[in-house]
Design an enzyme around this catalytic site. Structure first.
Site, PDB file in Angstrom:
ATOM      1  N   SER A 140      22.642   3.712 -15.010  1.00 45.81           N
ATOM      2  CA  SER A 140      24.063   4.007 -15.183  1.00 45.81           C
ATOM      3  C   SER A 140      24.596   3.189 -16.347  1.00 45.81           C
ATOM      4  CB  SER A 140      24.841   3.646 -13.911  1.00 45.81           C
ATOM      5  OG  SER A 140      26.239   3.752 -14.119  1.00 45.81           O
ATOM      6  N   TYR A 153      27.041  -2.188  -7.210  1.00 44.76           N
ATOM      7  CA  TYR A 153      26.398  -1.032  -7.836  1.00 44.76           C
ATOM      8  C   TYR A 153      25.935  -1.366  -9.247  1.00 44.76           C
ATOM      9  CZ  TYR A 153      25.835   3.667  -9.776  1.00 44.76           C
ATOM     10  OH  TYR A 153      25.332   4.789 -10.398  1.00 44.76           O
TER      11      TYR A 153
END
Length: 260
Positions: A140, A153
């Site tokens: 990501s 995350y």
């Protein structure tokens, strides 16, 4: 049809929906053999039944090391080899560090990092032996530019980026390609867990990537030496600027960073 994919055995984790599902479709359309891994048996059955080629599915909890081992053992028994591994499975919880329970941190690392690494470890000896293969790790852009309420995350994706970069260097002499995929927000069910209230999703709706477009880009680069796929390009440019001038970026984009 992408002839590079013809009859290639392509394992996709997190394949029951979103990006994973669309990768399966593009692999099938390119003549590859989709081998799908996810937890939801019903979704896998439905997806495989509707693919334009014969596909295969295996249920697996990627937080369970023993389940990963037995799943890949079954895949090798059934198919002989794996040509591509796409590590797509992952999830996030968007909360401040002070509000995030340690169990949530453990769960994110178990799936996003340790599960991904173990999947790689399961296929790597065979790929090295056959001197051929491609590993795609979906990380990501949060792993390059973290923001408030994404500490858990983002730290898992930062770990995936570091792991991917080292793996790429180690595998270069074995003709095994290693590609990292770093994405901004994608229009998938990811936000059902990450943002159950929907506030963040609503604030970035206009920026969200189409999972089919993402999948098409990923599949188009299989069996190429593509180092990274970064989408959207303007967000990747922002991540690069952040590395050069983090203080300025945090000040200028403070309100944007705080939308979670």
């Amino acid at each position: 049809m992408n002839n590079k994919l013809k009859n290639k055995r392509i394992v996709i984790t997190g394949a029951s929906s979103g990006i994973g599902e669309r990768i399966a479709w593009h692999v099938a359309q390119g003549g590859g053999i989709p081998i799908l891994i996810a937890r939801r048996k019903e979704k896998l059955e439905e997806l495989v039944a509707n693919l334009p080629v014969q596909g295969f599915w295996y249920t697996c909890d990627l937080a369970d090391p023993e389940h990963i081992r037995t799943t890949f053992h079954s895949i090798f028994q059934d198919h002989g080899q794996i040509d591509v591994l796409v590590n797509n499975a992952g999830f996030g919880v968007f909360e401040s560090v002070s509000d995030t329970d340690m169990n949530a941190f453990h769960s994110m690392f178990d799936v996003n990092v340790l599960g991904l690494i173990q999947c790689v470890k399961e296929v790597l000896p065979r790929m090295m032996e056959q001197n051929h293969g491609h590993i795609v790790n979906i990380a990501s852009l949060a792993g390059k530019m973290s923001t408030p309420k994404s500490a858990g995350y983002a730290s898992t994706k930062h770990a995936v980026i570091g792991f991917t970069n080292a793996l790429r260097l180690e595998m270069s002499s074995y003709h095994i390609f290693v590609t990292g995929v770093n994405l901004g927000p994608v229009r998938t069910s990811f936000f059902d867990t990450a943002d159950p209230g929907g506030e963040y999703k609503a604030s970035v709706e206009r920026y969200m990537l189409d999972p089919n477009h993402v999948a098409s880009r990923i599949v188009s680069h299989l069996f190429t030496s593509k180092r990274e796929i970064n989408m959207p390009s303007w967000m990747e440019a922002g991540a690069k600027l952040y590395q050069l001038m983090p203080g300025v970026m945090e000040k200028v984009f403070r309100s944007q960073f705080s939308k979670k």
